[in-house]
Scaffold this motif. Sequence first.
Motif, PDB file in Angstrom:
ATOM      1  N   LEU A   9      18.221  39.720  88.429  1.00 46.65           N
ATOM      2  CA  LEU A   9      17.353  39.258  88.442  1.00 46.65           C
ATOM      3  C   LEU A   9      16.694  38.188  89.102  1.00 46.65           C
ATOM      4  CD1 LEU A   9      14.265  39.025  86.792  1.00 46.65           C
ATOM      5  CD2 LEU A   9      15.430  37.834  84.958  1.00 46.65           C
ATOM      6  N   VAL A  55      20.402  34.243  77.134  1.00 49.29           N
ATOM      7  CA  VAL A  55      20.856  34.575  77.850  1.00 49.29           C
ATOM      8  C   VAL A  55      22.474  35.204  77.116  1.00 49.29           C
ATOM      9  CG1 VAL A  55      22.669  35.451  80.673  1.00 49.29           C
ATOM     10  CG2 VAL A  55      20.575  33.789  79.799  1.00 49.29           C
ATOM     11  N   LEU A 115       9.616  41.647  79.526  1.00 46.92           N
ATOM     12  CA  LEU A 115      11.138  41.839  80.554  1.00 46.92           C
ATOM     13  C   LEU A 115      12.261  41.695  78.936  1.00 46.92           C
ATOM     14  CD1 LEU A 115      12.230  38.489  82.476  1.00 46.92           C
ATOM     15  CD2 LEU A 115      11.902  41.036  83.285  1.00 46.92           C
ATOM     16  N   SER A 116      11.772  42.307  78.209  1.00 44.45           N
ATOM     17  CA  SER A 116      12.769  42.966  77.486  1.00 44.45           C
ATOM     18  C   SER A 116      13.211  44.330  77.458  1.00 44.45           C
ATOM     19  CB  SER A 116      12.155  42.468  75.897  1.00 44.45           C
ATOM     20  OG  SER A 116      11.448  43.138  75.230  1.00 44.45           O
ATOM     21  N   SER A 176      23.992  39.174  77.866  1.00 36.92           N
ATOM     22  CA  SER A 176      24.557  39.039  78.583  1.00 36.92           C
ATOM     23  C   SER A 176      25.808  37.462  79.239  1.00 36.92           C
ATOM     24  CB  SER A 176      24.343  39.289  80.575  1.00 36.92           C
ATOM     25  OG  SER A 176      23.127  37.982  80.018  1.00 36.92           O
ATOM     26  N   ASP A 195      12.960  35.462  77.025  1.00 33.71           N
ATOM     27  CA  ASP A 195      13.181  37.124  77.354  1.00 33.71           C
ATOM     28  C   ASP A 195      14.019  38.030  77.530  1.00 33.71           C
ATOM     29  OD1 ASP A 195      11.324  39.618  76.043  1.00 33.71           O
ATOM     30  OD2 ASP A 195       9.971  39.475  77.832  1.00 33.71           O
ATOM     31  N   ILE A 196      14.987  37.093  77.595  1.00 28.44           N
ATOM     32  CA  ILE A 196      16.522  38.296  78.400  1.00 28.44           C
ATOM     33  C   ILE A 196      17.568  38.428  77.462  1.00 28.44           C
ATOM     34  CG2 ILE A 196      15.184  37.692  80.873  1.00 28.44           C
ATOM     35  CD1 ILE A 196      17.417  35.822  80.741  1.00 28.44           C
ATOM     36  N   GLU A 197      17.399  38.143  76.353  1.00 25.83           N
ATOM     37  CA  GLU A 197      18.174  38.223  75.533  1.00 25.83           C
ATOM     38  C   GLU A 197      18.889  39.628  75.401  1.00 25.83           C
ATOM     39  OE1 GLU A 197      15.184  36.559  74.511  1.00 25.83           O
ATOM     40  OE2 GLU A 197      16.031  35.244  73.561  1.00 25.83           O
ATOM     41  N   LEU A 225      19.145  41.949  77.706  1.00 27.72           N
ATOM     42  CA  LEU A 225      19.524  42.254  78.886  1.00 27.72           C
ATOM     43  C   LEU A 225      21.850  41.809  79.085  1.00 27.72           C
ATOM     44  CD1 LEU A 225      16.477  40.856  81.593  1.00 27.72           C
ATOM     45  CD2 LEU A 225      17.065  42.621  80.096  1.00 27.72           C
ATOM     46  N   LEU A 227      23.061  41.487  82.472  1.00 24.89           N
ATOM     47  CA  LEU A 227      23.101  41.304  84.011  1.00 24.89           C
ATOM     48  C   LEU A 227      23.899  40.701  84.403  1.00 24.89           C
ATOM     49  CD1 LEU A 227      20.041  39.905  85.177  1.00 24.89           C
ATOM     50  CD2 LEU A 227      20.203  38.106  82.942  1.00 24.89           C
ATOM     51  N   MET A 241       8.620  33.317  81.561  1.00 30.89           N
ATOM     52  CA  MET A 241       9.527  34.712  82.090  1.00 30.89           C
ATOM     53  C   MET A 241       8.980  35.826  80.682  1.00 30.89           C
ATOM     54  SD  MET A 241      13.468  33.514  82.985  1.00 30.89           S
ATOM     55  CE  MET A 241      14.366  34.853  83.416  1.00 30.89           C
ATOM     56  N   LEU A 290      21.784  35.804  88.096  1.00 30.23           N
ATOM     57  CA  LEU A 290      20.698  35.429  87.599  1.00 30.23           C
ATOM     58  C   LEU A 290      19.901  34.384  88.200  1.00 30.23           C
ATOM     59  CD1 LEU A 290      17.739  35.287  85.463  1.00 30.23           C
ATOM     60  CD2 LEU A 290      19.845  33.770  83.990  1.00 30.23           C
TER      61      LEU A 290
END
Length: 340
Positions: free
Chosen positions: A258, A297, A249-250, A300, A270-272, A274, A277, A246, A280
Amino acid sequence: MDDETHHQSPPDDHKTMPDDPTVEDDPSSTVLDLTSFQLHDLDSVELPPSLTELDLTSNRLATLDPRIGLLSCLKKLSLRQNLFEDAGIEPIALWEAISGLEELVLRDNKLTKIPDASIFKRLLVFDVSFNEISSLNGLSKVSNTLKELYVSKNEVTKIEEIDHFIELQILELGSNRLRVMESLQNLTNLQELWLGRNRIRVVNLCGLKCIKKISLQSNRLTSMKGFEDCVALEELYLSHNGIAQMEGLSTLVNLRILDVSSNKLTSVNDIENLTRLEDLWLNDNQIVSVEGIAEAVSGSREKLTTIYLEHNPCANSPNYSATLRRIFPNIQQIDSDVFA
């Protein structure tokens, strides 16, 4: 989850054949719906000159009734799910009286090429999905007023002749034979791009900063790089690819959904950032532990309501569901389990 789940129209409701299809409830009506009447022709049907919408979905038509060409008020024409071949549609290109048509649906017929729609100068919706079209040649003649273009489930191998569609908001090219994402740079108003079930290996979105929904499910992607500039993106569907990491996405801070299920992921990264969100989808990967998910995560944690992790090694761990419920206080669904 696939393109057809997200985007295709539901099956048409079955309609009972009237005792006398020539009788209209309201002769002055501007809408005539003849869906599923199994008509081979329109000889027994009256076509009031005031018609603005004519729906002939799911019949047995192979030729166009010339009276349609006289309906000068017509805005919407659906010939979906009939028996039209290329020659059967050709007369429409000469019908000047209906040049104000805004919606033309030729979905689910037997077309092998893009029909000539150049006469329609105000066309907003053009649908030729579920045919046997091998090339987009002919789209250059379609009006630049177009907002929705559907060419899914054909045999198209190349994205071309779409550069002039500067007003386009929805582009559906799923279930074709595309290998390269190209010719998208002018589509600056594009909101939705559906390219699932093709043969695409590399993401190339040409900086489409307004786009909100992208589907590249069931392709041949091995990397998630290429979405960085799509900062307005809200829904991203990437299931059934070969993605192992992943990344990229940042910057997608507006992402709500997603879907990276059925890939080769071993961890969540790499979704911290988001923070919006909500859904998932990580099922059917190779994620070993849920321990790192809480941190990944973190942005979110309060927002997330649905997470799928089944068919990963981590789903076999003790207290798997309880751990996820502890991490995400507002979770409503874990895999197929829905909580009140």
